[in-house]
Write an enzyme that holds these catalytic residues in place. Structure first.
Site, PDB file in Angstrom:
ATOM      1  N   HIS A 307       0.883  -1.035   0.126  1.00  0.00           N
ATOM      2  CA  HIS A 307      -0.057  -0.129  -0.022  1.00  0.00           C
ATOM      3  C   HIS A 307       0.927   1.009  -0.195  1.00  0.00           C
ATOM      4  O   HIS A 307       1.873   1.446   0.563  1.00  0.00           O
ATOM      5  CB  HIS A 307      -0.963   0.014   1.184  1.00  0.00           C
ATOM      6  CG  HIS A 307      -2.170   0.985   1.066  1.00  0.00           C
ATOM      7  ND1 HIS A 307      -1.910   2.397   1.540  1.00  0.00           N
ATOM      8  CD2 HIS A 307      -3.355   0.650   0.733  1.00  0.00           C
ATOM      9  CE1 HIS A 307      -2.987   2.792   1.188  1.00  0.00           C
ATOM     10  NE2 HIS A 307      -4.064   1.896   0.617  1.00  0.00           N
ATOM     11  N   ASP A 365      -7.887  -5.721   0.194  1.00  0.00           N
ATOM     12  CA  ASP A 365      -8.460  -6.376  -0.820  1.00  0.00           C
ATOM     13  C   ASP A 365      -8.103  -7.672  -0.751  1.00  0.00           C
ATOM     14  O   ASP A 365      -8.469  -8.718  -1.430  1.00  0.00           O
ATOM     15  CB  ASP A 365      -7.885  -6.026  -2.258  1.00  0.00           C
ATOM     16  CG  ASP A 365      -8.734  -4.545  -2.367  1.00  0.00           C
ATOM     17  OD1 ASP A 365      -9.799  -4.394  -2.195  1.00  0.00           O
ATOM     18  OD2 ASP A 365      -7.784  -3.702  -3.114  1.00  0.00           O
TER      19      ASP A 365
HETATM   20  N1  CMC Z   1       4.082  -7.650  -4.813  1.00  0.00           N
HETATM   21  C1  CMC Z   1       5.507  -7.360  -4.936  1.00  0.00           C
HETATM   22  N2  CMC Z   1       6.515  -6.340  -4.893  1.00  0.00           N
HETATM   23  C2  CMC Z   1       5.721  -5.032  -4.423  1.00  0.00           C
HETATM   24  C3  CMC Z   1       4.350  -5.259  -4.374  1.00  0.00           C
HETATM   25  C4  CMC Z   1       3.337  -6.368  -4.362  1.00  0.00           C
HETATM   26  N3  CMC Z   1       2.138  -6.416  -4.220  1.00  0.00           N
HETATM   27  N4  CMC Z   1       4.062  -3.895  -3.895  1.00  0.00           N
HETATM   28  C5  CMC Z   1       4.896  -3.314  -4.023  1.00  0.00           C
HETATM   29  N5  CMC Z   1       6.090  -3.837  -4.418  1.00  0.00           N
HETATM   30  C6  CMC Z   1       7.478  -3.415  -4.271  1.00  0.00           C
HETATM   31  C7  CMC Z   1       7.839  -2.543  -5.723  1.00  0.00           C
HETATM   32  O1  CMC Z   1       8.039  -3.451  -6.857  1.00  0.00           O
HETATM   33  C8  CMC Z   1       8.677  -1.495  -5.289  1.00  0.00           C
HETATM   34  O2  CMC Z   1      10.114  -2.366  -5.147  1.00  0.00           O
HETATM   35  P1  CMC Z   1      11.162  -1.479  -5.463  1.00  0.00           P
HETATM   36  O3  CMC Z   1      11.506  -0.459  -4.601  1.00  0.00           O
HETATM   37  O4  CMC Z   1      12.407  -2.576  -5.593  1.00  0.00           O
HETATM   38  O5  CMC Z   1      11.280  -0.857  -7.037  1.00  0.00           O
HETATM   39  C9  CMC Z   1       8.221  -1.319  -3.966  1.00  0.00           C
HETATM   40  O6  CMC Z   1       7.485  -2.382  -3.216  1.00  0.00           O
HETATM   41  C10 CMC Z   1       7.556  -0.300  -3.621  1.00  0.00           C
HETATM   42  O7  CMC Z   1       6.502  -0.242  -4.724  1.00  0.00           O
HETATM   43  P2  CMC Z   1       5.677   0.806  -5.379  1.00  0.00           P
HETATM   44  O8  CMC Z   1       5.125   0.493  -6.610  1.00  0.00           O
HETATM   45  O9  CMC Z   1       6.574   2.186  -5.381  1.00  0.00           O
HETATM   46  O10 CMC Z   1       4.835   1.279  -4.385  1.00  0.00           O
HETATM   47  P3  CMC Z   1       3.449   2.272  -4.623  1.00  0.00           P
HETATM   48  O11 CMC Z   1       3.168   2.943  -3.493  1.00  0.00           O
HETATM   49  O12 CMC Z   1       3.629   2.951  -5.794  1.00  0.00           O
HETATM   50  O13 CMC Z   1       2.272   0.936  -4.786  1.00  0.00           O
HETATM   51  C11 CMC Z   1       0.356  -0.412  -4.693  1.00  0.00           C
HETATM   52  C12 CMC Z   1       1.241   0.813  -4.019  1.00  0.00           C
HETATM   53  C13 CMC Z   1      -0.825  -0.824  -3.690  1.00  0.00           C
HETATM   54  C14 CMC Z   1      -0.081  -0.138  -6.002  1.00  0.00           C
HETATM   55  C15 CMC Z   1       1.423  -1.707  -4.938  1.00  0.00           C
HETATM   56  O14 CMC Z   1       1.943  -2.027  -3.370  1.00  0.00           O
HETATM   57  C16 CMC Z   1       0.821  -2.610  -5.476  1.00  0.00           C
HETATM   58  O15 CMC Z   1       0.650  -2.678  -6.796  1.00  0.00           O
HETATM   59  N6  CMC Z   1       0.034  -3.703  -5.015  1.00  0.00           N
HETATM   60  C17 CMC Z   1      -0.801  -4.770  -5.478  1.00  0.00           C
HETATM   61  C18 CMC Z   1      -2.196  -4.052  -5.932  1.00  0.00           C
HETATM   62  C19 CMC Z   1      -3.084  -4.071  -4.615  1.00  0.00           C
HETATM   63  O16 CMC Z   1      -3.042  -4.968  -3.832  1.00  0.00           O
HETATM   64  N7  CMC Z   1      -3.721  -2.798  -4.618  1.00  0.00           N
HETATM   65  C20 CMC Z   1      -4.647  -2.518  -3.704  1.00  0.00           C
HETATM   66  C21 CMC Z   1      -4.217  -1.498  -2.730  1.00  0.00           C
HETATM   67  S1  CMC Z   1      -5.308  -1.332  -1.501  1.00  0.00           S
HETATM   68  C22 CMC Z   1      -6.961  -0.896  -2.012  1.00  0.00           C
HETATM   69  C23 CMC Z   1      -6.938   0.409  -2.534  1.00  0.00           C
HETATM   70  O17 CMC Z   1      -6.328   1.269  -2.542  1.00  0.00           O
HETATM   71  O18 CMC Z   1      -7.674   0.257  -3.636  1.00  0.00           O
END
Ligand code: CMC
Length: 430
Positions: A307, A365
């Site tokens: 998140h 989720d």
């Molecule tokens: N699985 C594997 N690696 C992950 C994941 C994951 N689910 N989420 C983040 N990372 C890694 C990402 O690759 C990055 O690694 P690095 O620093 O080496 O490049 C690091 O963690 C930080 O990730 P980010 O993409 O910069 O983080 P963000 O804040 O931009 O994204 C997120 C947040 C929720 C979009 C992301 O964690 C994600 O894609 N999760 C899976 C989708 C999900 O479950 N979404 C629902 C969120 S809660 C409900 C809602 O908001 O609707």
């Protein structure tokens, strides 16, 4: 609040003093509004990870501690002691309703649950296999054409009417999207049912057989709606605010929020989680998927994990996990392979160095899809349910924005990296 402890920024020998503003709790913000005027530069923050876009008194999140408060009340208390419509009232009005206020609000919502009969024609324009979120975006956007009498955003009374219309009609619109895909007749709402019962009945009742309402199921749905009701300035809420900042009508703004919610990084994750768990298929394949998620060269991510704000267990996920077990127990589901895979996956990921180091925990989720599946909803309805719940938050945030005296049209700037002033080349010389 500004306590005059200013920040100083020096660039190209020019110095600018910036106010530091403090909320009631949480990190302070540096007010950069005069930055461009005084030293001619913008800030750069793709994804807005370090940007406060507005002042808000609705929802507070402490991502490090895993705390979520609505108007000061903890999500745990609200999920366990309140009802969805009570939380809706709280988000909209700032206070929990007194008895008469609760009655008036619930009656008003109940009386607006029917949709204009002609709206049915919109559904017929969609293919039967249309994703229900596609239908939601279209039909909710179309509401502005059906209820133009409540689209004057400058009139507080009309704002109240359109807010209530949206909260009241969204379950009806969602249930109709579900029925349309099944090829079953639409069900009208029933005024003597509560919000969640009514939604379940509209989805699962057929003319030939009444749906048997079960209090534990409708209470669990109510809890799921509470857990999704609002979450401060997330992607869809920010979309609603930006759309509304131009003066667009509330129905159009909420349709834009639904579009943003649909993506798998946001609300679409609940559908993606279930598809992922089904694809994993058995516990012995979990490590394969965990390794894929850790692989820098593989775009795959574990859906339901991570998140932007929570660097701790998502407090909504804890309630959801417990509710998931309760619902499966009640339904007598002794063995749900997807739940077994989910629990094992959670256990493995929480012990894995990659997930620990990046502070990736299960989010709201992760477990919601398993509960919704057990209730009988197909996967493509999961995000629709999220949209039904989040409509309350969107509407509350939209109202707050409209009445905020510092609100202006949302208009970010950019770091331009394109070509610089070129002479036009006629076609024959290109
Ligand atoms: N699985 C594997 N690696 C992950 C994941 C994951 N689910 N989420 C983040 N990372 C890694 C990402 O690759 C990055 O690694 P690095 O620093 O080496 O490049 C690091 O963690 C930080 O990730 P980010 O993409 O910069 O983080 P963000 O804040 O931009 O994204 C997120 C947040 C929720 C979009 C992301 O964690 C994600 O894609 N999760 C899976 C989708 C999900 O479950 N979404 C629902 C969120 S809660 C409900 C809602 O908001 O609707």
């Amino acid at each position: 609040m500004n306590d005059n402890k200013n920040a100083k920024l020096i660039l190209n020998n020019k110095e600018v003093e910036l106010d530091v503003l403090h909320g009631s709790v949480g990190p302070s913000v540096i007010d950069i509004r005069k930055l461009y005027g005084e030293i001619g530069c913008f800030t750069y923050d793709p994804g807005y990870g370090a940007t406060g876009s507005c002042e808000s008194a609705i929802t507070y999140i402490d991502g490090e501690e895993g705390i979520l408060l609505h108007r000061g009340y903890s999500i745990d208390d609200l999920a366990n002691k309140s009802s969805f419509l009570e939380v809706a009232y709280l988000l909209l009005n700032g206070e929990l309703p007194k008895k008469e206020e609760k009655e008036e609000f619930e009656n008003a919502i109940t009386l607006h649950t029917m949709v204009h009969e002609q709206l049915i024609n919109f559904y017929r324009g969609f293919r039967r296999d249309a994703h229900p979120m596609a239908i939601m975006v279209g039909v909710v956007g179309a509401l502005s054409a059906f209820y133009p009498d409540s689209t004057n955003i400058d009139d507080p009374y009309e704002r109240m009417v359109s807010s209530r219309r949206l909260i009241a009609k969204i379950p009806t619109i969602a249930a109709m999207a579900y029925k349309y895909a099944l090829g079953q007749p639409f069900n009208y709402p029933l005024n003597d049912l509560n919000y969640s019962e009514n939604f379940l009945n509209m989805c699962f009742s057929v003319p030939a057989e009444k749906y048997k309402l079960n209090k534990t199921i409708s209470d669990a749905l109510d809890k799921i709606l509470i857990l999704h009701a609002d979450h401060e300035q997330n992607a869809s809420t920010s979309t609603v605010r930006i759309a509304g900042s131009s003066g667009a009508n509330p129905f159009a703004c909420i349709a834009s929020g639904i579009a943003s919610l649909w993506g798998p990084s946001h609300g679409g994750a609940n559908e993606a989680v279930l598809n992922m768990l089904s694809e994993i298929g058995s516990k012995d394949k979990i490590m394969e998927y965990v390794n894929k998620a850790k692989d820098k060269d593989d775009p795959f991510r574990l859906f339901g994990f991570g998140h932007r704000v929570y660097k701790n267990y998502d407090p909504r996920a804890s309630v959801m996990r417990k509710t998931c077990h309760e619902v499966l127990d009640l339904l007598g589901v002794k063995n749900e392979p997807l739940l077994d895979i989910a629990m094992e996956l959670e256990k493995i990921a929480l012990k894995d160095e990659y997930f620990i180091e990046k502070k990736l925990y299960p989010n709201v989720d992760f477990y919601s899809g398993i509960i919704l599946k057990a209730m009988g909803f197909p996967t493509d309805m999961f995000t629709v349910l999220f949209a039904v719940a989040r409509t309350v938050g969107w509407v509350a945030q939209w109202n707050e924005m409209i009445t905020d005296p510092v609100q202006r049209i949302g208009r970010p700037r950019q770091l331009y990296t394109g070509k610089v002033s070129r002479k036009f080349v006629p076609l024959e010389k290109r």
